[in-house]
Motif scaffolding. Structure first.
Motif, PDB file in Angstrom:
ATOM      1  N   ILE A  14       0.853  -1.191   0.000  1.00  0.00           N
ATOM      2  CA  ILE A  14       0.000   0.000   0.000  1.00  0.00           C
ATOM      3  C   ILE A  14       0.886   1.236   0.000  1.00  0.00           C
ATOM      4  CG2 ILE A  14      -2.010  -1.118   1.016  1.00  0.00           C
ATOM      5  CD1 ILE A  14      -1.138  -0.090   3.746  1.00  0.00           C
ATOM      6  N   TYR A  15       0.385   2.324  -0.613  1.00  0.00           N
ATOM      7  CA  TYR A  15       1.210   3.483  -0.944  1.00  0.00           C
ATOM      8  C   TYR A  15       0.533   4.770  -0.489  1.00  0.00           C
ATOM      9  CZ  TYR A  15       3.071  -0.057  -4.129  1.00  0.00           C
ATOM     10  OH  TYR A  15       3.599  -1.208  -4.664  1.00  0.00           O
ATOM     11  N   SER A  16       1.209   5.551   0.348  1.00  0.00           N
ATOM     12  CA  SER A  16       0.598   6.789   0.848  1.00  0.00           C
ATOM     13  C   SER A  16       0.406   7.809  -0.259  1.00  0.00           C
ATOM     14  CB  SER A  16       1.454   7.392   1.971  1.00  0.00           C
ATOM     15  OG  SER A  16       2.699   7.846   1.478  1.00  0.00           O
ATOM     16  N   ARG A  17       1.296   7.825  -1.241  1.00  0.00           N
ATOM     17  CA  ARG A  17       1.177   8.811  -2.322  1.00  0.00           C
ATOM     18  C   ARG A  17       0.056   8.459  -3.279  1.00  0.00           C
ATOM     19  NH1 ARG A  17       6.368  11.427  -5.225  1.00  0.00           N
ATOM     20  NH2 ARG A  17       6.486  12.296  -3.129  1.00  0.00           N
ATOM     21  N   ILE A  31       8.683  -2.310   0.987  1.00  0.00           N
ATOM     22  CA  ILE A  31       8.806  -1.718   2.316  1.00  0.00           C
ATOM     23  C   ILE A  31       9.788  -0.562   2.145  1.00  0.00           C
ATOM     24  CG2 ILE A  31       9.246  -2.126   4.766  1.00  0.00           C
ATOM     25  CD1 ILE A  31       9.027  -5.124   4.201  1.00  0.00           C
ATOM     26  N   SER A  32       9.246   0.587   1.782  1.00  0.00           N
ATOM     27  CA  SER A  32      10.083   1.698   1.329  1.00  0.00           C
ATOM     28  C   SER A  32       9.565   3.018   1.863  1.00  0.00           C
ATOM     29  CB  SER A  32      10.115   1.756  -0.211  1.00  0.00           C
ATOM     30  OG  SER A  32      10.542   0.528  -0.766  1.00  0.00           O
ATOM     31  N   ARG A  56       4.175   0.274   2.473  1.00  0.00           N
ATOM     32  CA  ARG A  56       4.115  -0.782   3.471  1.00  0.00           C
ATOM     33  C   ARG A  56       3.601  -2.067   2.835  1.00  0.00           C
ATOM     34  NH1 ARG A  56       0.992   3.054   7.932  1.00  0.00           N
ATOM     35  NH2 ARG A  56       2.782   4.374   8.481  1.00  0.00           N
ATOM     36  N   THR A  57       3.868  -3.181   3.485  1.00  0.00           N
ATOM     37  CA  THR A  57       3.462  -4.490   2.962  1.00  0.00           C
ATOM     38  C   THR A  57       2.521  -5.186   3.931  1.00  0.00           C
ATOM     39  OG1 THR A  57       5.297  -4.971   1.460  1.00  0.00           O
ATOM     40  CG2 THR A  57       4.332  -6.840   2.604  1.00  0.00           C
ATOM     41  N   LEU A  58       1.467  -5.783   3.381  1.00  0.00           N
ATOM     42  CA  LEU A  58       0.503  -6.584   4.138  1.00  0.00           C
ATOM     43  C   LEU A  58       0.626  -8.034   3.689  1.00  0.00           C
ATOM     44  CD1 LEU A  58      -2.641  -4.318   3.525  1.00  0.00           C
ATOM     45  CD2 LEU A  58      -0.895  -4.039   5.298  1.00  0.00           C
ATOM     46  N   ILE A  59       0.645  -8.964   4.650  1.00  0.00           N
ATOM     47  CA  ILE A  59       0.725 -10.394   4.344  1.00  0.00           C
ATOM     48  C   ILE A  59      -0.228 -11.140   5.257  1.00  0.00           C
ATOM     49  CG2 ILE A  59       2.204 -12.437   4.282  1.00  0.00           C
ATOM     50  CD1 ILE A  59       4.569 -10.702   3.716  1.00  0.00           C
TER      51      ILE A  59
END
Length: 369
Positions: A14-17, A31-32, A56-59
């Motif tokens: 998922i990406y805030s931008r 994860i950046s 962020r990454t969701l698993i």
């Protein structure tokens, strides 16, 4: 001496931008943090007008798989979440990755990062599913609601686990999530986990650290996995009085290798160790038939035959070689090995003089579908 692996049933970045973008089927997990980076003239200019760029990454793992590893009834276990690095850029000499249990379920979706037009049919920064019809992420734990773009997941900060990296460390992620598993085993709902950088990195307007890992949709042999380990080894020779190997001049045989195994098989490999140069003695049978036990500090491992990487590495706690009256043995759960690949068995033993010996048994086996 047991290692059991399970694989995700869904994952996404998922990406805030880009708060409505879904990347549930991308081959890469991110994860950046890329704050204050220019997006002009690129296909990425599709969402927020702020300069936040937090990824962020969701698993998530299925309840059935979590129930399976719980059923091993181990009072002492270790669980690690493993992700394998695809690319990295601008890494600090020292950095950490955080992992938390999610407090909301998410819908994976079918999007990829570079889709044009953007796919919005699954989880994104703003919502747990399609942006047009899904609930927003709630403010739970350290959700950092003071970020420019609200959302970014919801998690329980009481079960935070971390992995720290320095300049020389292996950059694959191998983060201990034992507290999170214990919490799920005790009855908490399994929604999966979120992986992210620390707040000090994410909230720094000048941060740029780029980590990309292979996702469950990768075309490589490196999907994410949850590696569950427990000690079910035993050492009981019964009435057998066979001796113990005391020098590195020995031969190790695996007499019951079938050569091919189905992916879901569990199989007990049996070992027989023999002195390469046995002591001369008067006997009515060949002394070369006499076998001995490996020392108590002996461990097994599995190596990918083509890449020579250790798929299951030696572990002093969880890959112990067991003993019964017929010899040494250990069990491999084949579910954690990639199909249509060939593997080699290795054994490490610590001799009575403390010398460590790694035995390449030259025993190969293949996982078939």
């Amino acid at each position: 001496m047991a290692v059991y692996k399970i694989f995700p049933n869904k994952d996404a970045s998922i990406y805030s931008r880009y708060p409505s973008l879904n990347a549930g089927r991308d081959e890469i997990l991110e994860i950046s943090v890329k704050n204050n980076t220019s997006i002009a003239g690129t296909s990425e200019n599709i969402g927020s007008t702020t300069l936040d760029d937090i990824r962020r990454t969701l698993i998530s793992f299925s309840d059935n798989d979590i129930s399976t590893i719980k059923s091993f009834n181990s009072s002492s276990f270790s669980a690690n979440l493993r992700l394998f690095l695809a690319t990295a850029e601008n890494l600090s000499q020292n950095y950490s990755i955080e992992c938390f249990p999610l407090t909301q379920s998410f819908i994976m979706g079918t999007g990829k990062f570079n889709d044009n037009p953007v796919t919005t049919n699954g989880v994104c920064w703003s919502t747990v599913g399609p942006i047009s019809s899904s609930a927003k992420w709630t403010e739970v734990g350290n959700n950092f609601s003071y970020l420019f773009t609200s959302g970014g997941g919801s998690w329980n900060s009481s079960f935070r686990t971390t992995q720290s990296f320095d300049y020389t460390a292996d950059k694959d992620l191998n983060i201990n999530v034992t507290p999170i598993l214990s919490n799920w085993f005790s009855g908490s709902i399994n929604y999966g986990v979120i992986l992210k950088h620390s707040s000090s990195i994410e909230l720094n307007t000048g941060s740029f650290i780029d980590l990309k890992f292979f996702s469950m949709d990768t075309h490589t042999i490196y999907p994410p996995c949850l590696e569950f380990k427990w000690d079910d080894s035993s050492y009981n020779t019964g009435s057998n009085t066979n001796g113990i190997i005391t020098s590195d001049n020995f031969i190790l045989n695996v007499g019951n290798n079938l050569g091919e195994f189905k992916k879901d098989n569990n199989y007990k490999f049996k070992l027989k160790a023999k002195d390469k140069f046995p002591t001369r003695q008067f006997t009515t049978s060949s002394i070369y038939l006499n076998w001995k036990y490996l020392p108590t500090s002996s461990y097994w491992g599995v190596q990918d035959y083509k890449t020579t990487e250790m798929v299951i590495d030696f572990d002093n706690n969880y890959t112990k070689v067991s003993v019964d009256s017929t010899g040494n043995f250990f069990t491999i759960y084949m579910n954690g090995l990639e199909p249509e690949r060939t593997y080699k068995l290795l054994v490490k033993t610590v001799l009575p003089n403390s010398e460590q010996v790694v035995v390449d048994s030259d025993v190969l086996f293949k996982i078939v579908r």
